[in-house]
Write a protein that holds these residues in place. Sequence first.
Motif, PDB file in Angstrom:
ATOM      1  N   CYS A   5       4.985  -1.012   2.456  1.00  0.00           N
ATOM      2  CA  CYS A   5       4.337  -0.801   1.169  1.00  0.00           C
ATOM      3  C   CYS A   5       3.098  -1.693   1.094  1.00  0.00           C
ATOM      4  N   ILE A   6       2.136  -1.280   0.278  1.00  0.00           N
ATOM      5  CA  ILE A   6       0.882  -2.009   0.156  1.00  0.00           C
ATOM      6  C   ILE A   6       1.113  -3.395  -0.441  1.00  0.00           C
ATOM      7  N   ARG A   7       2.081  -3.517  -1.320  1.00  0.00           N
ATOM      8  CA  ARG A   7       2.395  -4.821  -1.906  1.00  0.00           C
ATOM      9  C   ARG A   7       2.742  -5.843  -0.821  1.00  0.00           C
ATOM     10  N   ALA A   8       3.488  -5.423   0.193  1.00  0.00           N
ATOM     11  CA  ALA A   8       3.837  -6.332   1.287  1.00  0.00           C
ATOM     12  C   ALA A   8       2.586  -6.780   2.041  1.00  0.00           C
ATOM     13  N   LEU A  75       0.355  -0.218  -7.700  1.00  0.00           N
ATOM     14  CA  LEU A  75       1.146  -0.130  -6.474  1.00  0.00           C
ATOM     15  C   LEU A  75       2.073  -1.330  -6.297  1.00  0.00           C
ATOM     16  N   SER A  76       1.980  -2.317  -7.191  1.00  0.00           N
ATOM     17  CA  SER A  76       2.910  -3.451  -7.194  1.00  0.00           C
ATOM     18  C   SER A  76       4.035  -3.245  -8.202  1.00  0.00           C
ATOM     19  N   GLY A 154       9.600   1.495   0.343  1.00  0.00           N
ATOM     20  CA  GLY A 154       8.570   2.214   1.086  1.00  0.00           C
ATOM     21  C   GLY A 154       8.677   3.720   1.015  1.00  0.00           C
ATOM     22  N   HIS A 155       9.869   4.237   0.698  1.00  0.00           N
ATOM     23  CA  HIS A 155      10.049   5.692   0.633  1.00  0.00           C
ATOM     24  C   HIS A 155       9.727   6.255  -0.747  1.00  0.00           C
ATOM     25  N   ASP A 156       9.473   5.379  -1.719  1.00  0.00           N
ATOM     26  CA  ASP A 156       9.167   5.856  -3.064  1.00  0.00           C
ATOM     27  C   ASP A 156       7.766   6.471  -3.119  1.00  0.00           C
ATOM     28  N   ASN A 157       7.556   7.339  -4.114  1.00  0.00           N
ATOM     29  CA  ASN A 157       6.227   7.905  -4.330  1.00  0.00           C
ATOM     30  C   ASN A 157       5.286   6.822  -4.846  1.00  0.00           C
ATOM     31  N   ALA A 158       4.049   6.817  -4.341  1.00  0.00           N
ATOM     32  CA  ALA A 158       3.075   5.787  -4.697  1.00  0.00           C
ATOM     33  C   ALA A 158       1.883   6.355  -5.454  1.00  0.00           C
ATOM     34  N   ILE A 159       1.365   7.487  -4.997  1.00  0.00           N
ATOM     35  CA  ILE A 159       0.106   8.028  -5.529  1.00  0.00           C
ATOM     36  C   ILE A 159       0.207   9.546  -5.639  1.00  0.00           C
ATOM     37  N   HIS A 177       4.589   5.263  -0.420  1.00  0.00           N
ATOM     38  CA  HIS A 177       4.128   3.949   0.039  1.00  0.00           C
ATOM     39  C   HIS A 177       4.065   3.921   1.563  1.00  0.00           C
ATOM     40  N   ARG A 178       5.045   4.517   2.219  1.00  0.00           N
ATOM     41  CA  ARG A 178       5.059   4.537   3.684  1.00  0.00           C
ATOM     42  C   ARG A 178       3.844   5.284   4.228  1.00  0.00           C
ATOM     43  N   ASN A 179       3.472   6.377   3.583  1.00  0.00           N
ATOM     44  CA  ASN A 179       2.268   7.108   3.996  1.00  0.00           C
ATOM     45  C   ASN A 179       1.035   6.209   3.982  1.00  0.00           C
ATOM     46  N   LEU A 180       0.920   5.387   2.955  1.00  0.00           N
ATOM     47  CA  LEU A 180      -0.255   4.517   2.821  1.00  0.00           C
ATOM     48  C   LEU A 180      -0.312   3.488   3.942  1.00  0.00           C
TER      49      LEU A 180
END
Length: 523
Positions: A5-8, A75-76, A154-159, A177-180
Motif C-alpha cells: 500500500c502507498i501508506r507503507a 490513501l492513508s 493491500g487488497h482493498d480498493n484505493a482509487i 492499493h496493490r495495483n498502485l
Amino acid sequence: MSINCIRALLESAVETHSDKTALVFNEKSISYGELYARVNQVAFYLKELDLPKNTRIGIYSNKGIEQVVAVLAILSTDYILVPLTKMLKPEQVEYIINDCDIKCIITDKLKLESIEEINFDGHILSYETTAKEIASFEEIYKYYNKPYVCDINGHDNAIITYSFGMTGTPKGIVISHRNLIDSARVVSQYLNLEEDDVISGLLIFNLDYGLNQIFCSLYKRATLALHRFILPDDFFNHLINDKVTVLPLMPVNISQMFEDGMQRIPSPELFDHLKTITSSGGNVTAKMIKDCKNTFRNADFYSMHGLTEAFRSTYLDPSQVQIRPDSIGKAIPDVELYVINDEGKECGVREVGELIHRGGYIYRGFWNAPEQNALRFKSVDILKDVINLEGQLTDEIVVATGDYVYKDEEGYLYFVSRHDNMIKTRGFRVSPYEVESVVAKNIPQIDQCAVFGLENEQIEEEIVMVYSAPSEISGEEIIFELKKHLASYMIPGRIIYKRSLPLVQSDKNQVNKDALKRELTAS
C-alpha cells in the motif's frame, strides 16, 4: 499493515529520508518529514468524520502541494479516492458524485464555487480558509496534532478513476492499493529510476499515469517537482530551475512545447540533466520524437501504451524509438500480450487482431458497470487456442482490450484502431455520444448531429461535429453553449453545417459517420 500500500511507502520514506525534499512547487518545497506530518493531520480529520469504510472522497482542485497531501491522506485511510479533474464542468462532476456516491469533496477556493452550483450535500474540505462552515487544511494544520495510526489492507480498493465509456457517460475503474504499488514498482524498474531523480509532476492527477508519478517518487524516495503547463516558456523554466531528470508527458504536451517552432527554445545544454522522457496517452509521431531528441539530447525517450482496465501493457525501448516510431513496443515486465482474431486464433505477422492483456497490473473492474466488465474482463479460456491451459485449477481473468493491433516480424506491436468509436484527443478519451447528447438537450435548433474524430498529428484526433438544421447557426454560438456543459478537451475543433446528413441504409435514424468521414477526408 500491508506492505502493498502507498501508506507503507510513505512511512518507509520518512524513516530513511525524513529531511529530503519530497515536493517542489514554484518557490515552495517540503521534506518527506513535513509531507508525512501534513498527511497525518488531514487523514486524522477525515477519520473523525466517521464515515463508513470504503466511502468515496473526491478531490476537485487545481494542482499544488496540498493536492498531493490530499491524495496521500485519503490513501492513508480506509476510504476511496475519486480524482475529479479540474476541467470537468459542474454537471459532469455531479454525475460522478451520484454515480459512486461521493460523501466528501476536497477542493480549493477556485473550485468551491463550482461545487456550490451542484448543491452537494456531503462534507466539503478546502485547502484555504473560506467560510466558517467549511473546514480547511490551514485550520487542520493548526489544531490537529495528535498521532495518527492506520492499518491498510493491500487488497482493498484505493482509487476510482473516471474515463468515458462506450455509453457516453463516464465509467469509473476501480484500482486497489496493490495495483498502485505494482505499477510504481514496474515503472521504477524499466525506467531505471533513482533516489536522486527529480520527476516532473506536469501531468494532472486524474488518471493512473499522472498519479503514478506521485507513487514512483515515494517508491524511490525521489523528488516530485509539480508544474502547471500554461505557456511553453514557463514549462522550459520548470525543467531548468527544478533540474528535472525524468519527464512524463502526453503527446499533446510535446505538441504544445514545440508549437511555435524551435526559435524560442533555450539552448540544449541547459537540459543536459534530463535523462528520461516518457509518453503515454496517445500516438507519438516521428516529428515529436525528433523535436525531443534535438532539444533534450541526453534523454532516453520511452513511448508507452496503457489501458483503462490495466495500468500499462507495452513500452517501446528508447533504442527502437527512431527505428520504428509508430510502434507501441512490446510487453512490460510481468505481462503477456497476445493478438487474436475473431475465431480466437493467434494472428500471424502483420495480421490485425484484438490485443489481449494477461498477467500483472489488471485493475478490479468498472464501478457498477456489469455490462462493461463483461465486455472487457474475460476468462483466460479465450486464449485456449493460443496457450496451453492444461492443469489450470482456477479461472484467471485477462483483459480483452478493444485495441486492434498487429505484430511485425520482430514481435513489435502497432496500434491500428479501437473496437468502439471513441475519440482519442489530447490524451483523453471522448465519447461522441456524450457530445451529441449535450447538443440534443441544449441546442434545439439542430435537427441531427454527428460527432467523430479525424486524424490530427498534433493532438492525435480532432473532434469534428457535423449538424443539420433549418438554417446555419454560428459556430461561436454552438461552442459557447457546449462550453457550459463539457470539459474543454471535449469541444469540437471543427463545426460543419449541412442541410441534411447521410443516413445508414439499414437504420434511417442513424447518421452515416463513415460517409461523412470519407467526404471530409477527400476534401
